[in-house]
Design an enzyme around this catalytic site. Structure first.
Site, PDB file in Angstrom:
ATOM      1  N   ASP A  69       4.317  -5.643 -14.514  1.00  0.00           N
ATOM      2  CA  ASP A  69       3.986  -4.755 -13.599  1.00  0.00           C
ATOM      3  C   ASP A  69       4.481  -3.047 -14.080  1.00  0.00           C
ATOM      4  O   ASP A  69       6.063  -3.107 -14.360  1.00  0.00           O
ATOM      5  CB  ASP A  69       4.538  -4.789 -12.590  1.00  0.00           C
ATOM      6  CG  ASP A  69       4.156  -3.944 -11.485  1.00  0.00           C
ATOM      7  OD1 ASP A  69       3.425  -2.830 -11.457  1.00  0.00           O
ATOM      8  OD2 ASP A  69       4.894  -3.350 -10.499  1.00  0.00           O
ATOM      9  N   HIS A  75       1.769  -6.819 -11.378  1.00  0.00           N
ATOM     10  CA  HIS A  75       2.289  -6.592  -9.737  1.00  0.00           C
ATOM     11  C   HIS A  75       1.696  -7.479  -8.786  1.00  0.00           C
ATOM     12  O   HIS A  75       2.677  -7.704  -7.993  1.00  0.00           O
ATOM     13  CB  HIS A  75       1.654  -5.230  -9.897  1.00  0.00           C
ATOM     14  CG  HIS A  75       2.129  -4.478  -8.377  1.00  0.00           C
ATOM     15  ND1 HIS A  75       3.207  -3.806  -8.432  1.00  0.00           N
ATOM     16  CD2 HIS A  75       1.179  -3.960  -6.886  1.00  0.00           C
ATOM     17  CE1 HIS A  75       2.935  -2.982  -7.544  1.00  0.00           C
ATOM     18  NE2 HIS A  75       2.178  -3.478  -6.455  1.00  0.00           N
ATOM     19  N   GLY A 120       0.846  -1.309  -0.034  1.00  0.00           N
ATOM     20  CA  GLY A 120      -0.078  -0.487  -0.235  1.00  0.00           C
ATOM     21  C   GLY A 120       1.080   1.348  -0.345  1.00  0.00           C
ATOM     22  O   GLY A 120       1.188   1.488  -1.425  1.00  0.00           O
ATOM     23  N   SER A 165       4.806  -5.498  -2.854  1.00  0.00           N
ATOM     24  CA  SER A 165       4.963  -3.708  -2.860  1.00  0.00           C
ATOM     25  C   SER A 165       5.218  -2.638  -1.790  1.00  0.00           C
ATOM     26  O   SER A 165       6.616  -3.145  -2.145  1.00  0.00           O
ATOM     27  CB  SER A 165       3.109  -3.588  -3.068  1.00  0.00           C
ATOM     28  OG  SER A 165       3.348  -2.253  -3.671  1.00  0.00           O
ATOM     29  N   TYR A 166       4.735  -1.900  -1.363  1.00  0.00           N
ATOM     30  CA  TYR A 166       5.288  -1.615  -0.791  1.00  0.00           C
ATOM     31  C   TYR A 166       5.523  -2.700   0.391  1.00  0.00           C
ATOM     32  O   TYR A 166       6.480  -1.947   1.857  1.00  0.00           O
ATOM     33  CB  TYR A 166       4.354  -0.561   0.325  1.00  0.00           C
ATOM     34  CG  TYR A 166       4.667   0.460   0.534  1.00  0.00           C
ATOM     35  CD1 TYR A 166       5.791   1.437   0.451  1.00  0.00           C
ATOM     36  CD2 TYR A 166       5.097   0.312   2.562  1.00  0.00           C
ATOM     37  CE1 TYR A 166       6.270   2.253   1.379  1.00  0.00           C
ATOM     38  CE2 TYR A 166       5.475   1.771   3.181  1.00  0.00           C
ATOM     39  CZ  TYR A 166       6.412   2.537   3.478  1.00  0.00           C
ATOM     40  OH  TYR A 166       7.064   3.221   3.461  1.00  0.00           O
TER      41      TYR A 166
END
Length: 490
Positions: free
Chosen positions: A414, A466, A135, A230-231
């Site tokens: 991605d 992703h 996120g 991701s984060y």
């Protein structure tokens, strides 16, 4: 110091508010929330080019760790957490599943939600895998468990589930954590806890693991691998670094048996990831030559304090993408008018966010998961993010010397955190090559490519976006199986 953090929190809140009403936030919200954080950093015009400090490694009290004399209570809590069945689950479920809350701060009543699935075969000998989504502020349960590597996928009727034939619990016992408090079903009774950042997330995740292992003591000595995307390119190295540091202070009795980390399409360095993203756009025919040359000329990617000319060309590059799914540039976007279908392993449904959100907001589903009634969202609008170091590369470098296995994998379609961003970041470490670049295979198909460095392995996944396990479930299962066995894929 307080005023700076307050300004960051206010800016983050305003950006999320804009996102809430913007059409562009429809779709992969995990990636969109990462984009909003990047934009907030750019708007502050601060210099983020310095190395991050391992501020989460400072001493902190273990007062929120469960004590051994609570064994009987923990056993009762474990039995209460057992999920009899999820509404709409198919026949043939042959594994145990648990869901519930783990307290990380009893004084503030801050509790994190977990979902845990054991392996149907030889669970007592298989390792423990912790999965974290990014996120920041997005749900590892709603994404990781229900759309990616978990045992179920939500069908388009939003009422029934299908089995995921390539779920990771075939090779491990998998634990999904919604973190920090304010994400998904995780909550705090003190709203100030929703002003949060990397530091508090790492510390709370550490306390969660310690307390979860008290509830499931049979896993205390089991090999632990931390994975995510991701984060979580921040979350995973930071949590691993914290575990390693705490273990080092207690060498005679390790608290957590960490063996390795695997980061998928992870955001690990602001400037190098930004450069890699815009280079990827141009090399994949998503941007014009004029825009690319403008970025090359005016953007230095040494800090977010770029010139107005640079920002203008970057904005133009973003606009030129058009209405595509930037998290898998070749995938269709969600069309809610499409006829209802069941889960297909070969074609990930781009509307899965909608199905999952509807399903997890059903009262009977929340009752089965043992959660307090709440409006569940895939990503949280309640958080104000206060601290996010510009780079995690020095943390990764420290972990390389710890002896744990480090894999960084990347779906090659991605566009938000593309393979170019990952390669630029890793190349900046100037590591010796131990295994030359080569293809790896999923049965007889090329699954991607790999290169082994000293203390780190980079692996691509061909045709994945992703959310790598969503788009290439079989290849990803081959990859993660090899990772857990400590060997490169064939």
């Amino acid at each position: 110091m307080f005023s700076i953090l307050s300004q960051k929190a206010l800016l983050w809140s305003l950006i999320l508010l804009v996102c809430h009403f913007a059409i562009s936030c429809k779709g992969n919200q995990q990636g969109e929330y990462l984009y909003k954080l990047i934009q907030s950093k750019k708007s502050q015009q601060k210099d983020f080019s310095s190395h991050e400090e391992a501020y989460y490694l400072s001493d902190f009290s273990d007062e929120y760790v469960s004590h051994e004399h609570d064994v009987e209570q923990q056993l009762r809590l474990k039995e209460a957490d057992k999920v009899k069945a999820l509404p709409g689950q198919p026949k043939g479920v042959d594994f145990d599943q648990y869901a519930g809350y783990i307290s990380v701060d009893a004084k503030e009543d801050r509790k994190l939600f977990y979902y845990f699935v054991e392996s149907p075969l030889n669970s007592s000998t298989k390792p423990l895998v912790l999965w974290l989504n990014g996120g920041p502020g997005c749900s590892s349960f709603g994404y990781g468990a229900m759309q990616e590597l978990g045992p179920f996928r939500v069908n388009s009727d939003a009422n029934t589930l299908s089995l995921n034939k390539h779920a990771w619990n075939k090779v491990a016992n998998v634990l999904f954590l919604e973190s920090p408090a304010g994400v998904g079903f995780s909550y705090s009774n003190n709203t100030s806890d929703y002003t949060v950042g990397d530091k508090k997330t790492a510390i709370d995740s550490y306390f969660f693991l310690r307390n979860w292992l008290s509830r499931f003591p049979q896993y205390k000595t089991r090999d632990l691998f931390i994975t995510g995307e991701s984060y979580a390119g921040h979350y995973i190295p930071q949590l691993a670094d914290l575990i390693y540091s705490k273990n080092k202070k207690n060498e005679n009795q390790k608290q957590i048996n960490l063996k390795g980390i695997a980061v998928g399409n992870g955001w690990i360095d602001d400037n190098l990831c930004m450069k890699g993203m815009y280079d990827y756009y141009w090399t994949h025919a998503l941007n014009s030559d004029e825009t690319h040359y403008g970025i090359e000329k005016h953007c230095h990617f040494k800090s977010f304090n770029e010139s107005n000319e640079c920002v203008g060309y970057q904005n133009k590059a973003d606009d030129e993408l058009g209405n595509i799914d930037n998290y898998n540039i070749y995938a269709p976007v969600c069309d809610s008018s499409v006829t209802e279908t069941s889960y297909s392993e070969n074609n990930f449904d781009p509307c899965s966010d909608d199905y999952t959100t509807t399903y997890l907001n059903q009262p009977e589903v929340q009752e089965a998961l043992h959660v307090k009634a709440t409006k569940w969202l895939p990503c949280s609008d309640d958080l104000s993010w206060t601290d996010s170091p510009a780079s995690i590369l020095s943390t990764i470098n420290r972990l390389r010397s710890s002896g744990i296995s480090i894999w960084i994998y990347s779906g090659d379609t991605d566009g938000r955190v593309p393979i170019t961003s990952t390669r630029y970041s890793i190349n900046s470490l100037n590591l010796p090559i131990h295994t030359a670049w080569r293809p790896w295979y999923n049965y007889k198909e090329v699954g991607g490519y790999l290169i082994g460095y000293e203390g780190l392995t980079l692996i691509t996944v061909r045709g994945a976006g992703h959310m790598v396990p969503s788009y290439q479930p079989q290849s990803t299962l081959t990859l993660i199986s090899s990772f857990l066995q400590g060997k490169l894929p064939p």
